[in-house]
Write an enzyme that holds these catalytic residues in place. Structure first.
Site, short mmCIF file in Angstrom:
data_model
loop_
_atom_site.label_atom_id
_atom_site.label_comp_id
_atom_site.label_asym_id
_atom_site.label_seq_id
_atom_site.Cartn_x
_atom_site.Cartn_y
_atom_site.Cartn_z
N ASP A 200 0.85 -1.20 0.00
CA ASP A 200 0.00 0.00 0.00
C ASP A 200 0.88 1.25 0.00
O ASP A 200 2.11 1.16 0.05
CB ASP A 200 -0.93 -0.02 1.22
CG ASP A 200 -0.15 -0.07 2.52
OD1 ASP A 200 0.63 0.86 2.79
OD2 ASP A 200 -0.32 -1.04 3.29
N HIS B 134 8.40 -5.60 -1.81
CA HIS B 134 7.41 -6.49 -2.44
C HIS B 134 6.56 -5.77 -3.48
O HIS B 134 5.49 -6.23 -3.84
CB HIS B 134 6.51 -7.12 -1.36
CG HIS B 134 7.24 -8.13 -0.51
ND1 HIS B 134 6.74 -8.59 0.69
CD2 HIS B 134 8.43 -8.75 -0.69
CE1 HIS B 134 7.61 -9.46 1.21
NE2 HIS B 134 8.63 -9.57 0.39
N CYS C 139 5.15 -3.96 -16.87
CA CYS C 139 4.87 -4.45 -18.22
C CYS C 139 5.71 -5.69 -18.52
O CYS C 139 6.93 -5.67 -18.39
CB CYS C 139 5.15 -3.37 -19.27
SG CYS C 139 4.86 -3.95 -20.96
N CYS D 54 0.16 -0.83 -22.43
CA CYS D 54 1.28 -0.28 -21.67
C CYS D 54 1.56 1.15 -22.13
O CYS D 54 1.63 1.40 -23.34
CB CYS D 54 2.51 -1.15 -21.89
SG CYS D 54 4.04 -0.42 -21.29
N SER E 203 5.65 -10.65 10.85
CA SER E 203 5.47 -11.96 11.47
C SER E 203 6.79 -12.67 11.69
O SER E 203 6.88 -13.60 12.47
CB SER E 203 4.59 -12.83 10.57
OG SER E 203 5.26 -13.09 9.35
N ASN F 6 6.36 -5.18 17.87
CA ASN F 6 5.33 -6.03 17.27
C ASN F 6 4.20 -6.26 18.27
O ASN F 6 4.39 -6.17 19.48
CB ASN F 6 5.93 -7.38 16.85
CG ASN F 6 5.14 -8.06 15.76
OD1 ASN F 6 4.51 -7.40 14.93
ND2 ASN F 6 5.16 -9.37 15.74
N LEU F 7 3.04 -6.56 17.73
CA LEU F 7 1.87 -6.79 18.58
C LEU F 7 2.10 -7.97 19.53
O LEU F 7 1.72 -7.94 20.70
CB LEU F 7 0.66 -7.06 17.69
CG LEU F 7 -0.73 -6.84 18.28
CD1 LEU F 7 -0.86 -5.44 18.87
CD2 LEU F 7 -1.79 -7.06 17.19
ZN LIG Z 1 5.49 -2.03 -22.02
#
Ligand SMILES: [Zn+2]
Length: 241
Positions: free
Chosen positions: A90, A105, A113, A132, A173, A197-198
């Site tokens: 996000d 990621h 493309c 594209c 995680s 962390n939680l």
């Molecule tokens: Zn392309």
């Protein structure tokens, strides 16, 4: 003082973004292998497109939280001495004010493309197979790293971990490699390591220190500590002796 921060799903979850690993092991009702592998895209591209198109559209319904905003403040404090790496696809770090985010990621709001290899900012849908912007071929795919693919900019991340004084893992995680191995790499080269962390993660014992709680509470408090340490001239207490 060089700092590498890794953020994961837990940070986005506090903004209402569904996490990858729900209690039922499904990803918004889908099996991971049906929507997040190159094979899934090969065999059922329309399902994969629909899944990511929906997630991209859902970004409009969430807002950055205090953890995102605190990390933007950290960027202002540290400048180029901070590398913020996120596993999240996000745009909440950017909307929280961070200007230099490494999305290992990939990103929902980017298209890749398969024809020309170009990456293009993308806010609309891909499921209607648009051409594209670079080469005109209708071979765009979500610009996200699927299972079985190599995360982006690993060389840069590993180099930063090698030179880091402090590595902080937030809301992950500790189960998804290669990110789960970052703490090893950082410690090997002498960095102090901290987990926020939680709950204790899979790799929690690998960290020098582990704090449990909501990222929206823990991260602003930790950034306050950094600001305080900087004001005092970087006491030795922040680096592993
Ligand atoms: Zn392309």
């Amino acid at each position: 003082m060089r700092v590498v921060v890794l953020t994961g799903a837990g940070v986005s979850a506090e903004s209402g973004v569904p996490t990858f690993r729900d209690a039922d092991g499904l990803w918004e009702g889908h099996r991971v292998e049906d929507v997040a592998t190159p094979e899934a895209f090969e065999y059922q591209p329309s399902i994969v497109h629909a899944f990511y198109d929906a997630r991209r559209a859902a970004l409009a319904d969430v807002e950055p939280n205090p953890a995102h905003q605190a990390l933007a403040r950290l960027e202002q404090l540290l400048g180029d001495d901070l590398l913020l790496v996120t596993q999240n696809i996000d745009d909440l770090h950017e909307r929280g004010g961070s200007q230099r985010v490494l999305h290992m990621h990939g990103e929902l709001q980017s298209a890749l493309c398969r024809g020309c290899g170009g990456h293009y900012p993308w806010t609309g849908e891909l499921g209607d197979y648009p051409p594209c912007p670079g080469c005109g071929v209708a071979e765009l795919r979500p610009d996200v790293v699927w299972f079985g693919e190599i995360p982006y900019e690993m060389d840069r991340i590993l180099e930063a971990l090698t030179g880091a004084d402090l590595f902080v893992s937030i809301g992950t995680s500790g189960m998804v490699y290669p990110a789960a191995g970052f703490v090893h790499q950082a410690r090997l080269h002498g960095a102090r390591t901290l987990e926020l962390n939680l709950a204790p993660s899979e790799g929690t014992t690998l960290f020098h220190e582990s704090r449990q709680g909501r990222a929206g509470t823990l991260v602003p408090a930790w950034v306050d500590e950094i600001a305080w340490a900087m004001a005092r001239g970087w006491a030795h207490d922040v680096r592993e002796k």
